[in-house]
Design an enzyme around this catalytic site. Structure first.
Site, PDB file in Angstrom:
ATOM      1  N   SER A 125      -0.865  -1.767   7.061  1.00  0.00           N
ATOM      2  CA  SER A 125      -1.867  -0.712   7.191  1.00  0.00           C
ATOM      3  C   SER A 125      -3.183  -1.166   6.558  1.00  0.00           C
ATOM      4  O   SER A 125      -3.250  -1.428   5.356  1.00  0.00           O
ATOM      5  CB  SER A 125      -1.392   0.576   6.495  1.00  0.00           C
ATOM      6  OG  SER A 125      -2.457   1.486   6.343  1.00  0.00           O
TER       7      SER A 125
ATOM      8  N   ALA B 232       9.069  -4.175  -0.535  1.00  0.00           N
ATOM      9  CA  ALA B 232       9.033  -2.713  -0.445  1.00  0.00           C
ATOM     10  C   ALA B 232       8.693  -2.238   0.957  1.00  0.00           C
ATOM     11  O   ALA B 232       8.708  -1.032   1.228  1.00  0.00           O
ATOM     12  CB  ALA B 232       8.017  -2.154  -1.440  1.00  0.00           C
TER      13      ALA B 232
ATOM     14  N   SER C  54       2.585  -8.009   9.310  1.00  0.00           N
ATOM     15  CA  SER C  54       3.843  -7.286   9.430  1.00  0.00           C
ATOM     16  C   SER C  54       4.991  -8.213   9.054  1.00  0.00           C
ATOM     17  O   SER C  54       4.976  -9.412   9.380  1.00  0.00           O
ATOM     18  CB  SER C  54       4.025  -6.798  10.873  1.00  0.00           C
ATOM     19  OG  SER C  54       5.343  -6.337  11.078  1.00  0.00           O
TER      20      SER C  54
ATOM     21  N   LYS D 228      20.128   6.457   0.451  1.00  0.00           N
ATOM     22  CA  LYS D 228      20.550   6.816   1.807  1.00  0.00           C
ATOM     23  C   LYS D 228      21.326   5.690   2.483  1.00  0.00           C
ATOM     24  O   LYS D 228      21.863   5.867   3.584  1.00  0.00           O
ATOM     25  CB  LYS D 228      19.329   7.212   2.637  1.00  0.00           C
ATOM     26  CG  LYS D 228      18.671   8.491   2.127  1.00  0.00           C
ATOM     27  CD  LYS D 228      17.372   8.791   2.834  1.00  0.00           C
ATOM     28  CE  LYS D 228      16.754  10.083   2.305  1.00  0.00           C
ATOM     29  NZ  LYS D 228      16.394  10.014   0.874  1.00  0.00           N
TER      30      LYS D 228
ATOM     31  N   GLY E 145       0.790  -1.226   0.000  1.00  0.00           N
ATOM     32  CA  GLY E 145       0.000   0.000   0.000  1.00  0.00           C
ATOM     33  C   GLY E 145       0.818   1.268   0.000  1.00  0.00           C
ATOM     34  O   GLY E 145       0.266   2.370  -0.042  1.00  0.00           O
TER      35      GLY E 145
ATOM     36  N   LYS F 254      10.828   4.570   5.989  1.00  0.00           N
ATOM     37  CA  LYS F 254      11.753   5.314   5.120  1.00  0.00           C
ATOM     38  C   LYS F 254      11.929   6.780   5.505  1.00  0.00           C
ATOM     39  O   LYS F 254      12.787   7.458   4.947  1.00  0.00           O
ATOM     40  CB  LYS F 254      11.248   5.250   3.671  1.00  0.00           C
ATOM     41  CG  LYS F 254      11.029   3.843   3.138  1.00  0.00           C
ATOM     42  CD  LYS F 254      10.564   3.882   1.683  1.00  0.00           C
ATOM     43  CE  LYS F 254      10.283   2.495   1.132  1.00  0.00           C
ATOM     44  NZ  LYS F 254       9.021   1.920   1.635  1.00  0.00           N
TER      45      LYS F 254
ATOM     46  N   ILE G 184      13.798  -3.398  -2.281  1.00  0.00           N
ATOM     47  CA  ILE G 184      13.780  -1.984  -2.668  1.00  0.00           C
ATOM     48  C   ILE G 184      14.654  -1.239  -1.676  1.00  0.00           C
ATOM     49  O   ILE G 184      14.285  -1.065  -0.509  1.00  0.00           O
ATOM     50  CB  ILE G 184      12.352  -1.394  -2.644  1.00  0.00           C
ATOM     51  CG1 ILE G 184      11.365  -2.311  -3.361  1.00  0.00           C
ATOM     52  CG2 ILE G 184      12.349   0.005  -3.223  1.00  0.00           C
ATOM     53  CD1 ILE G 184      11.688  -2.581  -4.804  1.00  0.00           C
ATOM     54  N   SER G 185      15.829  -0.795  -2.128  1.00  0.00           N
ATOM     55  CA  SER G 185      16.759  -0.098  -1.243  1.00  0.00           C
ATOM     56  C   SER G 185      16.741   1.396  -1.545  1.00  0.00           C
ATOM     57  O   SER G 185      15.845   1.895  -2.229  1.00  0.00           O
ATOM     58  CB  SER G 185      18.163  -0.686  -1.388  1.00  0.00           C
ATOM     59  OG  SER G 185      19.007  -0.220  -0.352  1.00  0.00           O
TER      60      SER G 185
ATOM     61  N   GLU H 196      19.935  13.962   8.598  1.00  0.00           N
ATOM     62  CA  GLU H 196      19.766  14.364   7.204  1.00  0.00           C
ATOM     63  C   GLU H 196      21.100  14.763   6.583  1.00  0.00           C
ATOM     64  O   GLU H 196      21.923  15.431   7.210  1.00  0.00           O
ATOM     65  CB  GLU H 196      18.770  15.526   7.110  1.00  0.00           C
ATOM     66  CG  GLU H 196      18.321  15.821   5.710  1.00  0.00           C
ATOM     67  CD  GLU H 196      17.163  16.800   5.674  1.00  0.00           C
ATOM     68  OE1 GLU H 196      16.314  16.680   4.783  1.00  0.00           O
ATOM     69  OE2 GLU H 196      17.097  17.687   6.548  1.00  0.00           O
TER      70      GLU H 196
END
Length: 647
Positions: free
Chosen positions: A315, A367, A345, A413, A290, A371, A409-410, A553
């Site tokens: 979710s 995925a 999960s 970062k 989702g 993130k 899916i990486s 960041e």
């Protein structure tokens, strides 16, 4: 006059038709009388009753011919070529009816009278309609917003027709790069060269620019936007031709310029053999189905006609939304694909393994992940649990369930990470690299890319909302840069990269050039019709505020580690050779990390992440909110105890 016309136009349709027929009858009488006077040059002779007997017999037939030609079905304010054709053909028929009735009644009328009558009919009946349209159009024109249309091709011409019938905009000018079109008038609107835009904006009081280039490449659209951005006018674009043809959008449904147009990056057509390799006719499972990337993967995969799609999502609302969308698409396109929405999960290893075995899953796109960088910084244990152990449990389940292909899916970062999110994703890559060497049944690979446009955490929707609210637009640092890619392109490349993997591969997607976020914010503000408020322009509309880098960041994102990178057969997909650990070394490290998470020992978690070959170089201390609260509480307790002892 205008008020009378307005009253008539507000009458019911049937009354307006009756009034139009009566007025046309008067015009026909006048036309016949004038044609006789012009031909005979004698009023007394023109009133000879034999001539008028011919006309009296012909008049009902003439009106009937106009009715049959559909003249009274045309709405006066929208008179078009069909109505003009009906008037012209009706005038010819009118002249022929006069001649026919004259012959039948044996009443000779001058031979030129029917031809003069025909011309006068065309002038009076046609001219009256043009006059009505001009009066109405003039009144409506003054209420409309003047716009400039960039692109005088077929889309631009169709757009002017659509605008003329609407109540919001009127096209004041065309602008086109085609020298052959410049100086010409199309639909009553002159075509100008792009160099004249600035003067046109002032002379014609242009308020907005409509980009009528739905088939142009993104690189071409970027060039055009760079030309018109300094004007500070709102730029709207019409939908793509594919959406218009498919009925998903209308030509006059304008939207803000997409940030993908600002980037100017055209996607590469996907290769059918790579897209189908792990999907067509197979059982495919998507974890995090989702999410932004997960849901687009689901859409792409459904079109490739797998036998089954297993949607795995924690979710409930996100799962419901994507399941509903896929089933609607399935019914609309008559696809024979079974769709299974499953809640769960990835941290529950028994659940995910049972699902894979029960549905005999052959391909997994993993995925599911946390993130959002600051949120993971504030929730370290959950970030590690979901990103590292969730990936480990899903990969272990895939091995036990004999899954053929597992694609992670990486993220960019994960390269020399300065935050927990990036570090956990690099740890997830290490897990798959190590597991790939321990067995041959499941082929593991990882696909690494940067930010996707339109995702739940994308800055672009935030910027647009802030501009709509009057500003300020906020970003963390004036020099911060990011790579961007559209979600559909990223998803297609993920699928293709997964098909190319041999086992343990780390694929890197070509994201193009890095984008300076400050420049992106400036462009979006200007193309929204506002000016940037800064030191040079204190009277501007929207201010850009820098709030400071958030926990973890980075200023600049990287996609690769080292220079050991090779191209592949696909121009947008590269492969990187990364440092890795054998499972015998990584497994004890994971066990220690598991114990540290269970004990909420944040200092040990950080030590273990620093110990692993992830390149972790934190820019902040431990930011976990629960740990900070506990530390503050212990510190306060200690201060109270020391205070009591001192007394």
């Amino acid at each position: 006059m205008v008020s009378l016309l307005k009253s008539v136009l507000n009458l019911p349709r049937v009354y307006k038709r009756i009034i139009t027929v009566l007025i046309d009858s008067v015009f026909l009488v006048c036309a016949f009388g004038l044609s006789l006077m012009l031909r005979l040059d004698n009023v007394a002779l023109a009133l000879t009753e034999n001539y008028w007997l011919v006309f009296a017999c012909a008049l009902p037939l003439i009106i009937l011919s106009f009715i049959k030609l559909g003249l009274y079905r045309a709405v006066l304010r929208y008179v078009n070529m069909q109505a003009v054709w009906a008037i012209g053909l009706g005038s010819i028929i009118s002249a022929m009816l006069l001649i026919g009735v004259s012959f039948l009644l044996h009443i000779g009328i001058p031979r030129t009278v029917p031809f003069i009558f025909m011309a006068l009919c065309l002038l009076l009946i046609g001219g009256s309609r043009v006059a009505v349209r001009a009066i109405i159009g003039h009144k409506r024109w003054h209420k409309k917003t003047a716009v400039l249309i960039f692109g005088a091709g077929s889309s631009g011409r169709q757009l002017t027709t659509a605008l003329s019938q609407g109540a919001e905009y009127h096209a004041a000018a065309f602008v086109d790069d085609d020298v052959a079109l410049q100086g010409h008038i199309i639909h009553g609107i002159q075509v100008y060269a792009p160099s004249e835009i600035e003067s046109l904006v002032i002379r014609k009081r242009i308020k907005k620019i409509l980009l009528a280039m739905p088939s142009a490449s993104r690189d071409r659209r970027k060039q055009v936007l760079n030309k018109i951005e300094p004007l500070g006018l709102q730029v709207l674009t019409i939908p793509g031709m594919a959406d218009i043809v498919d009925g998903k959008a209308k030509l006059e449904e304008f939207k803000d310029v997409g940030v993908e147009d600002l980037l100017g990056r055209d996607p590469v057509a996907p290769r059918a053999e790579l897209m189908n390799a792990d999907i067509a006719g197979k059982v495919v499972m998507i974890t995090g189905a989702g999410g932004s990337i997960g849901s687009e993967l689901c859409r792409q995969i459904l079109r490739l006609k797998p036998s089954k799609i297993v949607l795995f999502e924690q979710s409930e609302f996100a799962l419901y939304t994507i399941d509903k969308e896929l089933n609607e698409y399935k019914v609309t396109h008559n696809l024979n694909v079974e769709i299974y929405p499953l809640m769960g999960s990835v941290q529950r290893v028994n659940r995910i393994e049972t699902v894979m075995k029960s549905f005999a899953v052959q391909t997994v796109y993993h995925a599911a992940a946390y993130k959002h960088v600051p949120l993971v910084e504030h929730n370290v244990v959950e970030g590690v649990r979901n990103n590292v152990f969730g990936t480990y449990y899903a990969a272990r389940a895939a091995i036990h369930a004999k899954v053929e292909t597992f694609v992670l899916i990486s993220t960019d970062k994960a390269v020399r990470p300065t935050n927990i999110m990036g570090t956990t994703k690099r740890m997830a890559e290490l897990v798959l690299q190590a597991l790939a060497k321990t067995q041959q049944s499941t082929r593991f690979c990882m696909v690494r890319f940067g930010n996707v446009l339109g995702s739940s955490g994308s800055v672009v929707p935030l910027f647009r909302k802030q501009i709509k609210d009057g500003g300020p637009v906020t970003l963390t640092h004036p020099d911060i840069t990011r790579y961007f890619m559209t979600i559909p392109e990223a998803s297609q490349l993920v699928i293709q990269a997964g098909a190319m993997g041999k086992g343990g591969d780390v694929f890197v997607l070509d994201m193009g050039d890095a984008v300076k976020i400050y420049d992106l914010a400036t462009k979006i503000i200007r193309l929204s019709g506002f000016s940037v408020k800064d030191v040079k322009n204190p009277n501007g509309d929207i201010e850009i505020k820098c709030t400071g880098l958030r926990p973890g960041e980075k200023l600049y994102e990287e996609l690769l580690i080292g220079d050991n990178v090779e191209g592949t057969s696909h121009e947008r997909i590269m492969t990187a050779h990364e440092v890795m650990l054998d499972w015998q070394i990584l497994s004890p490290l994971l066990d220690q990390l598991d114990v540290a998470c269970h004990a909420f020992d944040h200092q040990l978690i950080r030590e273990l992440l620093l110990k692993a070959p992830t390149g972790f170089n934190p820019t902040d201390g431990i930011c976990d909110l629960v740990w900070q609260q506990s530390s503050d509480s212990h510190s306060k307790s200690a201060d109270i105890i020391n205070l009591k002892k001192s007394h």
